[in-house]
Write an enzyme that holds these catalytic residues in place. Structure first.
Site, PDB file in Angstrom:
ATOM      1  N   LYS A  54       0.839  -1.210   0.000  1.00 37.60           N
ATOM      2  CA  LYS A  54       0.000   0.000   0.000  1.00 37.60           C
ATOM      3  C   LYS A  54       0.870   1.254   0.000  1.00 37.60           C
ATOM      4  O   LYS A  54       0.605   2.212  -0.723  1.00 37.60           O
ATOM      5  CB  LYS A  54      -0.961  -0.034   1.206  1.00 37.60           C
ATOM      6  CG  LYS A  54      -2.054  -1.087   1.053  1.00 37.60           C
ATOM      7  CD  LYS A  54      -2.881  -1.334   2.307  1.00 37.60           C
ATOM      8  CE  LYS A  54      -3.837  -2.504   2.079  1.00 37.60           C
ATOM      9  NZ  LYS A  54      -4.658  -2.857   3.248  1.00 37.60           N
ATOM     10  N   GLN A  98      -4.735  -1.725   9.664  1.00 34.51           N
ATOM     11  CA  GLN A  98      -4.684  -3.028   8.988  1.00 34.51           C
ATOM     12  C   GLN A  98      -5.335  -4.099   9.872  1.00 34.51           C
ATOM     13  O   GLN A  98      -5.055  -4.190  11.070  1.00 34.51           O
ATOM     14  CB  GLN A  98      -3.222  -3.384   8.661  1.00 34.51           C
ATOM     15  CG  GLN A  98      -3.051  -4.630   7.820  1.00 34.51           C
ATOM     16  CD  GLN A  98      -3.626  -4.523   6.404  1.00 34.51           C
ATOM     17  OE1 GLN A  98      -3.751  -3.436   5.852  1.00 34.51           O
ATOM     18  NE2 GLN A  98      -4.006  -5.641   5.818  1.00 34.51           N
ATOM     19  N   ASP A 121     -10.983   2.982   4.551  1.00 38.35           N
ATOM     20  CA  ASP A 121     -11.289   1.558   4.425  1.00 38.35           C
ATOM     21  C   ASP A 121     -12.804   1.301   4.416  1.00 38.35           C
ATOM     22  O   ASP A 121     -13.241   0.199   4.088  1.00 38.35           O
ATOM     23  CB  ASP A 121     -10.687   0.797   5.610  1.00 38.35           C
ATOM     24  CG  ASP A 121      -9.528  -0.075   5.197  1.00 38.35           C
ATOM     25  OD1 ASP A 121      -9.493  -0.498   4.037  1.00 38.35           O
ATOM     26  OD2 ASP A 121      -8.659  -0.333   6.056  1.00 38.35           O
TER      27      ASP A 121
HETATM   28  N1  GUN Z   1      -7.120  -6.953   5.836  1.00 35.84           N
HETATM   29  C1  GUN Z   1      -7.457  -7.620   4.711  1.00 35.84           C
HETATM   30  N2  GUN Z   1      -7.971  -6.766   3.810  1.00 35.84           N
HETATM   31  C2  GUN Z   1      -7.951  -5.548   4.372  1.00 35.84           C
HETATM   32  C3  GUN Z   1      -8.350  -4.264   3.930  1.00 35.84           C
HETATM   33  O1  GUN Z   1      -8.852  -4.052   2.818  1.00 35.84           O
HETATM   34  N3  GUN Z   1      -8.155  -3.254   4.805  1.00 35.84           N
HETATM   35  C4  GUN Z   1      -7.630  -3.446   6.048  1.00 35.84           C
HETATM   36  N4  GUN Z   1      -7.498  -2.394   6.842  1.00 35.84           N
HETATM   37  N5  GUN Z   1      -7.271  -4.624   6.485  1.00 35.84           N
HETATM   38  C5  GUN Z   1      -7.427  -5.660   5.652  1.00 35.84           C
END
Ligand code: GUN
Length: 296
Positions: A54, A98, A121
């Site tokens: 990311k 995350q 998110d």
């Molecule tokens: N864990 C797996 N996919 C995601 C996501 O799209 N965002 C976040 N914050 N955690 C994740």
């Protein structure tokens, strides 16, 4: 005839390029570059990889990204204090915590602490609640589900009135993608570990979204001929012919499905790249909201 490949890599690349251009236009106008903060608690290796990807994508789009890491034994108060600090930071437009968080932390309380306008998110309870209600608009839509919808729309799939089956009911993918499909006027069946005769339900699906994390669970002969298959699964299976000793497969047996489906996403190179592209798009939107642009 084998199915048409829905190439997430190419589609994501175009979206990332579009975001990069819009970021450049902002900077040209004297507006601040979008800023994303990530919060990684603990040392889950998969999460570390995702967060690194990311940040790299942000860098390529000229989005500022700042990574925060906390130890696995961080307290609830410490995690929430960091989120509050980021809420108050005017240079940070988007906050991504995350998931999953280490056991013992209350995920819902952490997500509830994120400012609604910075919830890139889309997991804040209010954003998810709005997604579930008619006539309400969430400020942000979770990245992977939004990426799935983007691929369906980009491929010209008619969703209105279509039978859609979603495999999996997770908070991150299955449930929000089901809500999005309902919003697109599909008739949605959500299948999970207690569902009886999953293959019979899948046989009725014009659109299948598989997000259960079970390698090659869906077999080719379960599919309705011509169905559109979006495979969200990314599973490692042993492969001694590879140097790494493993390869990645989806939740759908690709080699079988490609002979029956009308269109299908590969793994890797399908939904995965879309998640990151949508995160960049959401971060740009957060910066536009911070500018005072009500529609993002
Ligand atoms: N864990 C797996 N996919 C995601 C996501 O799209 N965002 C976040 N914050 N955690 C994740």
């Amino acid at each position: 005839m084998p199915a048409k490949l829905i190439d997430g890599k190419v589609i994501a690349e175009a979206l990332r390029e579009e975001v990069k251009q819009k970021v450049a236009e902002r900077i040209e106008k004297g507006l601040p570059a979008p800023g994303l903060a990530t919060v990684l608690v603990g040392e889950n290796p998969a999460s570390q990889v995702y967060v690194r990807m990311k940040h790299k994508a942000c860098q390529e789009a000229d989005i500022i990204s700042i990574g925060h890491t906390l130890p696995a034994d961080a307290s609830q108060e410490e995690v929430e204090a960091l989120v509050k600090e980021l809420n108050a930071d005017p240079d940070i437009h988007g906050i991504l915590v995350q998931l999953p968080l280490p056991a013992g932390l209350d995920e819902e309380r952490v997500l509830n602490t994120i400012s609604l306008q910075k919830d890139v998110d889309g997991f804040h309870p209010i954003n998810i609640g709005r997604l579930a209600q008619k006539g309400r608009e969430p400020l942000f839509i979770p990245a992977t589900p939004a990426g799935v919808m983007y691929l369906l729309e980009d491929s010209g799939v008619e969703l209105s009135g279509a039978n859609a089956v979603v495999l999996g009911r997770s908070n991150i993918v299955g449930m929000p993608v089901s809500l999005l499909l309902v919003r697109a006027n599909a008739t949605v069946t959500i299948c999970h570990s207690r569902t009886k005769d999953i293959s019979a339900l899948i046989r009725e699906a014009d659109v299948l979204v598989a997000a259960v994390g079970m390698p090659e669970f869906v077999r080719g002969d379960w599919l309705k001929p011509g169905a559109v298959v979006i495979d969200v699964g990314i599973n490692r299976i042993e492969d001694t012919t590879r140097k790494s000793g493993y390869r990645l497969v989806g939740d759908v047996a690709f080699d079988e499905a490609v002979e029956v489906a009308g269109a299908i996403t590969p793994v890797p190179g399908g939904v995965g790249p879309m998640t990151i592209a949508v995160l960049l798009q959401n971060t740009l939107r957060a910066a536009r909201l911070a500018d005072g642009n009500k529609n993002g």
